[in-house]
Design a protein around this motif. Structure first.
Motif, PDB file in Angstrom:
ATOM      1  N   GLY A   1      49.116  39.215  33.970  1.00 29.53           N
ATOM      2  CA  GLY A   1      49.580  38.402  35.089  1.00 29.53           C
ATOM      3  C   GLY A   1      48.459  37.624  35.747  1.00 29.53           C
ATOM      4  O   GLY A   1      48.644  36.478  36.168  1.00 29.53           O
ATOM      5  N   VAL A   2      47.273  38.231  35.844  1.00 29.06           N
ATOM      6  CA  VAL A   2      46.125  37.541  36.439  1.00 29.06           C
ATOM      7  C   VAL A   2      45.689  36.390  35.546  1.00 29.06           C
ATOM      8  O   VAL A   2      45.376  35.291  36.028  1.00 29.06           O
ATOM      9  CB  VAL A   2      44.961  38.518  36.665  1.00 29.06           C
ATOM     10  CG1 VAL A   2      43.724  37.787  37.135  1.00 29.06           C
ATOM     11  CG2 VAL A   2      45.358  39.591  37.671  1.00 29.06           C
ATOM     12  N   ALA A   3      45.675  36.607  34.237  1.00 28.75           N
ATOM     13  CA  ALA A   3      45.265  35.550  33.312  1.00 28.75           C
ATOM     14  C   ALA A   3      46.163  34.331  33.442  1.00 28.75           C
ATOM     15  O   ALA A   3      45.708  33.186  33.356  1.00 28.75           O
ATOM     16  CB  ALA A   3      45.285  36.076  31.876  1.00 28.75           C
ATOM     17  N   GLU A   4      47.436  34.548  33.675  1.00 30.15           N
ATOM     18  CA  GLU A   4      48.376  33.434  33.767  1.00 30.15           C
ATOM     19  C   GLU A   4      48.205  32.648  35.066  1.00 30.15           C
ATOM     20  O   GLU A   4      48.717  31.529  35.187  1.00 30.15           O
ATOM     21  CB  GLU A   4      49.803  33.955  33.632  1.00 30.15           C
ATOM     22  CG  GLU A   4      50.103  34.489  32.244  1.00 30.15           C
ATOM     23  CD  GLU A   4      51.485  35.122  32.159  1.00 30.15           C
ATOM     24  OE1 GLU A   4      52.332  34.796  33.017  1.00 30.15           O
ATOM     25  OE2 GLU A   4      51.701  35.938  31.256  1.00 30.15           O
TER      26      GLU A   4
ATOM     27  N   ALA B   1      39.454  27.272  29.443  1.00 29.50           N
ATOM     28  CA  ALA B   1      40.810  27.138  28.917  1.00 29.50           C
ATOM     29  C   ALA B   1      41.495  28.489  28.988  1.00 29.50           C
ATOM     30  O   ALA B   1      40.841  29.538  29.037  1.00 29.50           O
ATOM     31  CB  ALA B   1      40.795  26.615  27.482  1.00 29.50           C
ATOM     32  N   VAL B   2      42.822  28.459  29.002  1.00 25.02           N
ATOM     33  CA  VAL B   2      43.625  29.675  29.006  1.00 25.02           C
ATOM     34  C   VAL B   2      44.660  29.538  27.898  1.00 25.02           C
ATOM     35  O   VAL B   2      45.383  28.533  27.829  1.00 25.02           O
ATOM     36  CB  VAL B   2      44.328  29.901  30.364  1.00 25.02           C
ATOM     37  CG1 VAL B   2      45.150  31.186  30.330  1.00 25.02           C
ATOM     38  CG2 VAL B   2      43.320  29.947  31.499  1.00 25.02           C
TER      39      VAL B   2
ATOM     40  N   LEU C   1      44.139  34.931  25.712  1.00 24.39           N
ATOM     41  CA  LEU C   1      42.703  34.702  25.692  1.00 24.39           C
ATOM     42  C   LEU C   1      42.313  33.715  26.785  1.00 24.39           C
ATOM     43  O   LEU C   1      42.976  32.706  27.001  1.00 24.39           O
ATOM     44  CB  LEU C   1      42.272  34.142  24.339  1.00 24.39           C
ATOM     45  CG  LEU C   1      42.029  35.145  23.211  1.00 24.39           C
ATOM     46  CD1 LEU C   1      41.728  34.396  21.917  1.00 24.39           C
ATOM     47  CD2 LEU C   1      40.889  36.088  23.545  1.00 24.39           C
ATOM     48  N   VAL C   2      41.222  34.051  27.453  1.00 24.55           N
ATOM     49  CA  VAL C   2      40.669  33.180  28.478  1.00 24.55           C
ATOM     50  C   VAL C   2      39.269  32.780  28.033  1.00 24.55           C
ATOM     51  O   VAL C   2      38.439  33.645  27.719  1.00 24.55           O
ATOM     52  CB  VAL C   2      40.608  33.885  29.847  1.00 24.55           C
ATOM     53  CG1 VAL C   2      39.968  32.977  30.893  1.00 24.55           C
ATOM     54  CG2 VAL C   2      41.993  34.321  30.285  1.00 24.55           C
ATOM     55  N   LEU C   3      38.999  31.473  27.974  1.00 21.61           N
ATOM     56  CA  LEU C   3      37.675  30.989  27.604  1.00 21.61           C
ATOM     57  C   LEU C   3      36.868  30.759  28.874  1.00 21.61           C
ATOM     58  O   LEU C   3      37.275  29.983  29.747  1.00 21.61           O
ATOM     59  CB  LEU C   3      37.765  29.694  26.806  1.00 21.61           C
ATOM     60  CG  LEU C   3      38.501  29.758  25.463  1.00 21.61           C
ATOM     61  CD1 LEU C   3      38.454  28.403  24.780  1.00 21.61           C
ATOM     62  CD2 LEU C   3      37.913  30.831  24.574  1.00 21.61           C
ATOM     63  N   LEU C   4      35.716  31.428  28.970  1.00 21.82           N
ATOM     64  CA  LEU C   4      34.862  31.335  30.143  1.00 21.82           C
ATOM     65  C   LEU C   4      33.551  30.656  29.777  1.00 21.82           C
ATOM     66  O   LEU C   4      32.914  31.011  28.775  1.00 21.82           O
ATOM     67  CB  LEU C   4      34.577  32.727  30.721  1.00 21.82           C
ATOM     68  CG  LEU C   4      35.787  33.518  31.206  1.00 21.82           C
ATOM     69  CD1 LEU C   4      35.357  34.910  31.651  1.00 21.82           C
ATOM     70  CD2 LEU C   4      36.493  32.791  32.345  1.00 21.82           C
ATOM     71  N   SER C   5      33.147  29.692  30.580  1.00 23.05           N
ATOM     72  CA  SER C   5      31.878  28.993  30.388  1.00 23.05           C
ATOM     73  C   SER C   5      30.807  29.685  31.212  1.00 23.05           C
ATOM     74  O   SER C   5      30.931  29.810  32.437  1.00 23.05           O
ATOM     75  CB  SER C   5      32.023  27.534  30.834  1.00 23.05           C
ATOM     76  OG  SER C   5      30.778  26.869  30.753  1.00 23.05           O
TER      77      SER C   5
ATOM     78  N   ALA D   1      38.166  42.323  34.255  1.00 26.93           N
ATOM     79  CA  ALA D   1      39.012  41.711  35.281  1.00 26.93           C
ATOM     80  C   ALA D   1      38.226  40.561  35.899  1.00 26.93           C
ATOM     81  O   ALA D   1      37.022  40.416  35.685  1.00 26.93           O
ATOM     82  CB  ALA D   1      39.409  42.735  36.336  1.00 26.93           C
ATOM     83  N   VAL D   2      38.901  39.734  36.658  1.00 22.60           N
ATOM     84  CA  VAL D   2      38.223  38.642  37.365  1.00 22.60           C
ATOM     85  C   VAL D   2      38.680  38.616  38.815  1.00 22.60           C
ATOM     86  O   VAL D   2      39.795  39.029  39.145  1.00 22.60           O
ATOM     87  CB  VAL D   2      38.497  37.270  36.716  1.00 22.60           C
ATOM     88  CG1 VAL D   2      37.918  37.198  35.322  1.00 22.60           C
ATOM     89  CG2 VAL D   2      39.977  36.934  36.719  1.00 22.60           C
TER      90      VAL D   2
END
Length: 213
Positions: free
Chosen positions: A132-135, A166-167, A186-190, A209-210
């Protein structure tokens, strides 16, 4: 001996009135020019400034078609603006921008997307503990990456101010209620390269988590 002819009373004072009217009209026209051309009237020089060519959403990876160079008066040109479109291309827009908005340094980040050629940054793919957090995440957002407490180890912050590049699309075949508490897309983090390596290694053994900024 010649004598001057008398001036009719109805003509007396007319040249002075005409001169006053001409001066008033000149002042009025000068004021209108100053309103229409404020930069020229005040002598304020313009400076080339890169602005958005159209409305842009947060997370846009800027290309030449998104940018435009216009002249802005120095007294309204914001700090951190640039006159070089090439220095902005390939960067990610952190927040949404309206058409014609100057793009300053604080609105841009180096997008560590494969192929952008930024040697100081990397993109790391992670799955968060809560789908849910990723979305909720959107490209351009800044987040802090936290490793969850597990096996006697306390929770710890792995990275601060990471940029969401990106998500991935969520699995819509699974109901949202069932996805809550499970690992999401998948979450892409820079991130800076050294920190990205640490996040990638930790994600293999601990849940991530974020926290949103």
């Amino acid at each position: 001996m010649f004598h001057a002819l008398p001036v009719p009373r109805r003509l007396q004072g007319r040249p002075a009135r005409l001169l006053r009217r001409w001066l008033a009209l000149s002042l009025l026209l000068g004021g209108l020019v100053a309103l229409v051309l404020p930069g020229s009237a005040r002598g304020t020089p313009g400076a080339a400034t890169v602005v958005s060519a159209r409305d842009l959403p947060a997370g846009t990876l800027l290309s030449a078609g998104d940018l435009e160079v216009v002249d802005l008066p120095e007294d309204v040109r914001p700090q951190g603006a640039t006159d070089q479109a090439a220095s902005v291309e390939g960067r990610m827009l952190v927040g949404a921008a309206r058409a014609g908005e100057p793009l300053t340094d604080v609105r841009l980040v180096r997008a560590a997307i494969p192929g952008t050629g930024d040697p100081g940054s990397s993109t790391v793919p992670v799955r968060l503990a809560d789908a849910g957090v990723a979305e909720l995440l959107r490209p351009g957002q800044r987040v802090d990456v936290v490793a969850a407490a597990e096996a006697g180890r306390d929770a710890s912050v792995l990275a601060s101010a990471a940029v969401v590049a990106a998500v991935g699309a969520p699995d819509t075949a699974e109901p949202r209620a069932a996805r809550a508490g499970s690992k999401g897309p998948l979450v892409l983090l820079s991130l800076p390269a050294a920190i990205a390596t640490r996040v990638a290694a930790t994600s293999l053994e601990r849940s991530l988590a974020v926290t949103l900024r």
